[in-house]
Scaffold this motif. Structure first.
Motif, short mmCIF file in Angstrom:
data_model
loop_
_atom_site.label_atom_id
_atom_site.label_comp_id
_atom_site.label_asym_id
_atom_site.label_seq_id
_atom_site.Cartn_x
_atom_site.Cartn_y
_atom_site.Cartn_z
N ARG A 50 -5.31 2.65 -2.02
CA ARG A 50 -4.88 3.43 -0.85
C ARG A 50 -4.81 2.53 0.38
O ARG A 50 -3.91 2.63 1.20
N TYR B 290 -1.54 1.85 2.61
CA TYR B 290 -1.60 2.14 4.05
C TYR B 290 -1.21 0.93 4.88
O TYR B 290 -0.44 1.03 5.85
N HIS C 210 -1.06 8.81 -1.50
CA HIS C 210 -2.00 7.86 -0.87
C HIS C 210 -1.92 7.96 0.66
O HIS C 210 -2.95 7.95 1.34
N ALA D 137 -4.88 8.96 3.12
CA ALA D 137 -5.31 7.93 4.08
C ALA D 137 -5.22 8.46 5.51
O ALA D 137 -6.14 8.27 6.32
#
Length: 197
Positions: A137, A141, A168, A172
């Motif tokens: 993740r 990000y 994800h 996030a």
């Protein structure tokens, strides 16, 4: 300018609750410069400060009956100001023209040597938050937020579907939003930092 004596302020606030314009003007004169200074440090735009100040004192007058005369007015005014700043940043985030204007004001007023040190601290805190994410993740990000890659590009690079990338990012964003909600001292500075990326 020193704060009002407590008993005088209680009387003044009671008069304000009763619709006394003179009491309102007295409070306005006492606090407008201090509020303006705090707002300018956050907003970096005299135009936005003027707009927020006007709205702040309008709200004070419109909701005067809610005021508790026994409690200090300063904390109440600054709380209204903080809420209005958050509202302003939400508007700025949605409005490209406003965002460009704010960034220009920040370039002209904010980013000198001392503030660059603060910016490094903000960046360090932001990366610390990102590092709390699970490895995959975190990777997604960073690719999206820091390298400005599309979901499709990230999917190809990491050999995952765009749906997985989206999942994800949602998780996030929720994590970062929750962190900032629990650490309000970093919320606005980090938002400003994101706006510059």
């Amino acid at each position: 300018m020193p704060d009002f004596d407590h008993s005088y302020e209680c009387t003044l606030l009671q008069q304000l609750r009763d619709g006394d314009h003179a009491a309102f003007r007295t409070i306005y004169s006492q606090y407008k410069l201090r509020l303006a200074g705090g707002l300018l440090r956050m907003l970096k735009s005299p135009g936005l400060v003027e707009e927020v100040l006007q709205e702040l004192f309008m709200r004070l007058w419109e909701h005067r009956e809610r005021i508790d005369p026994s409690r200090p007015i300063k904390a109440y005014l600054f709380a209204i100001g903080e809420n209005l700043v958050r509202d302003t940043f939400r508007r700025v985030a949605k409005d490209r023209k406003m965002r460009e204007g704010m960034l220009q004001a920040m370039d002209e007023v904010y980013w000198h040597v001392e503030e660059r040190i603060v910016a490094r601290e903000i960046k360090s805190e932001l990366y610390r938050v990102i590092d709390m994410l699970p490895p995959k993740r975190r990777e997604v990000y960073k690719l999206f937020k820091l390298e400005a890659k599309s979901y499709e590009e990230i999917g190809r690079e990491l050999k995952i579907s765009t749906g997985t990338v989206n999942d994800h990012m949602k998780k996030a964003n929720a994590f970062v939003k929750n962190y900032l909600a629990n650490h309000p001292e970093w919320g606005i500075p980090i938002l400003l930092f994101w706006m510059r990326l």
